[in-house]
Design an enzyme around this catalytic site. Structure first.
Site, PDB file in Angstrom:
ATOM      1  N   ASP A 116      -6.581   6.777  45.032  1.00  0.00           N
ATOM      2  CA  ASP A 116      -6.956   5.315  44.466  1.00  0.00           C
ATOM      3  C   ASP A 116      -6.508   5.112  42.924  1.00  0.00           C
ATOM      4  OD1 ASP A 116      -9.191   6.391  42.834  1.00  0.00           O
ATOM      5  OD2 ASP A 116      -9.423   5.030  41.667  1.00  0.00           O
ATOM      6  N   GLU A 148     -11.656   7.355  41.486  1.00  0.00           N
ATOM      7  CA  GLU A 148     -11.803   7.929  40.014  1.00  0.00           C
ATOM      8  C   GLU A 148     -11.134   6.628  39.448  1.00  0.00           C
ATOM      9  OE1 GLU A 148      -9.904  10.462  36.910  1.00  0.00           O
ATOM     10  OE2 GLU A 148      -8.940   8.635  38.261  1.00  0.00           O
TER      11      GLU A 148
END
Length: 447
Positions: free
Chosen positions: A93, A155
């Site tokens: 991500d 994250e």
């Protein structure tokens, strides 16, 4: 030809594929926030990562849903009996682009410009995914030790999905050494271990003084201004030199590792000409060893459209970074006590604790750390150094608590010029090449 030379040649020959892979990864709009981007971007990235690691020699691959709804890619292949297992961490991500108009190249298209590869996630952390893949391709598919990979899917949002998943499923990622590839070198070409991470305390303050806005002409003077009270309160958190001054919180620690030259820091941080750097210590002291308070945001009237009114209330969001050796709850208690002691005019103050994060100290010695240091030195042709990082990676503390015997090392391709989290993020491809070679050497020499 030595093993180092042979592996160097293999890694070099894989850099074309590395660029192709990174271009594909960057094209996925994998921001793990459905309020900003469709979830399909993360789903596509997760599946691509799973397929890529399977093709690189890790046949046991699955997408695991974590408590925050994100999917973690976990891939593995056991090693020969009696050999250790290494866990390679990364995340797919990315941060949102923060405005396409601020970018000099297309956000979601990997663009080669002046020797660097630009695009959101090119360094943080998709460049590290490609580094892992390149290292595994160079030495696989018959690996001399056990290999596990985990690619996190949320994250950047800090919602803790993988942290909770690890605690609930410890056997899946059990390993002897953990390479957290979400950091980087001190500078391009300088092999660096990130030795420490700062913890954090985030709070939201609300100051109230009046029942509603009042005309500044009719009431200004004796009427308590909430915005002025907030400015007065926030000014108590730093002294004239910019040192963080929270009553009772130590602010004189020294950094013993590599020193960050002030001129380099000014350039890396984009400090304007003539503007002073903050603090009484060195740049390294201030950045990695001492607490630092930042005002992240304030609710105040915009200049355009503002009226002649005294503000009855205002809010501010504060971020306190704390170095190793400082306990987050203790730092919060000191911050709260300081704020209440320095609040002017008996204004009303509400303090909302938003989040706490533990500082972290990575492994400094051990067979894995020693082997990786030698591998990095062989790849880069110079000794390794150490630095701290001002940011926080809460997962590192979860790894430490869940696998207390594992050596945890923080490395990666994210050197200062990458501008991670900012517009115009980029990666120097030589960092991918050197770190992939270092990782390949480590995975073939660690026993």
């Amino acid at each position: 030809m030595t093993d180092v030379d042979a592996l160097r040649g293999k890694v070099s020959g894989l850099m074309g594929q590395a660029k192709t892979d990174l271009a594909r990864l960057v094209s996925f709009k994998s921001v793990a926030d459905p309020r900003q981007f469709p979830p399909s971007g993360c789903e596509q990235a997760a599946q691509w990562v799973a397929d890529a690691f399977a093709a690189a020699g890790l046949p046991d691959v699955a997408l695991h849903e974590t408590p925050d709804g994100s999917k973690a890619v976990i891939a593995s292949k056991p090693g020969p009996p009696g050999t250790p297992t290494v866990l390679l961490y990364c995340h797919y991500d990315v941060q949102p682009p923060l405005g396409d108009d601020a970018w000099h190249t297309p956000v979601w298209t990997l663009t080669d410009k002046n020797g660097r590869w630009y695009g959101r996630g090119a360094a943080d952390c998709k460049g590290n995914i490609v580094t892992h893949l390149t290292a595994l391709r160079a030495i696989g598919p018959d690996f001399p030790i056990g290999i596990k990979v985990v690619a996190e899917g949320s994250e950047e949002q800090g919602t803790g999905g993988l942290e909770k998943f690890v605690v609930a499923n410890p056997a899946l990622l059990q390993s002897d050494a953990i390479l957290v590839a979400d950091c980087g070198n001190f500078a391009v070409g300088v092999p660096t271990f990130t030795q420490t991470l700062r913890g954090l305390v985030n709070v939201v303050l609300t100051v109230k003084t009046l029942e509603g806005p009042m005309h500044s002409g009719m009431f200004g003077g004796p009427a308590p201004d909430a915005l002025a009270a907030m400015i007065h309160l926030l000014s108590s958190l730093r002294d004239d030199k910019g040192n963080t001054t929270i009553d009772g919180l130590t602010d004189d620690q020294k950094w013993s590792g590599a020193q960050y030259p002030p001129a380099d820091f000014r350039s890396d941080a984009g400090v304007l000409d003539g503007v002073d750097l903050l603090g009484s210590g060195t740049v390294s002291d201030m950045l990695w060893s001492r607490p630092a308070i930042t005002v992240l945001g304030m609710d105040v009237p915009a200049v355009v459209g503002s009226s002649a009114a005294i503000q009855p209330s205002t809010r501010a969001r504060l971020n306190l970074r704390i170095p190793p050796g400082t306990e987050p709850k203790s730092a919060y208690d000191l911050l709260e006590k300081h704020l209440r002691a320095h609040l002017p005019w008996n204004a009303h103050l509400d303090i909302e604790l938003e989040s706490l994060g533990e500082p972290f100290v990575a492994s400094e010695h051990g067979p894995a750390r020693d082997a990786l240091a030698k591998a990095m030195e062989a790849s880069y042709g110079r000794p390794v150094t150490t630095e701290g990082q001002g940011g926080s990676i809460p997962l590192c503390n979860v790894f430490h608590d869940t696998y207390p015997k594992a050596e945890i090392m923080l490395i990666g391709v994210e050197e200062p010029k990458c501008l991670i989290h900012a517009p115009n993020e980029s990666v120097d491809p030589s960092e991918i090449e050197h770190m992939a070679l270092a990782e390949a050497l480590f995975l073939t020499s660690y026993r």
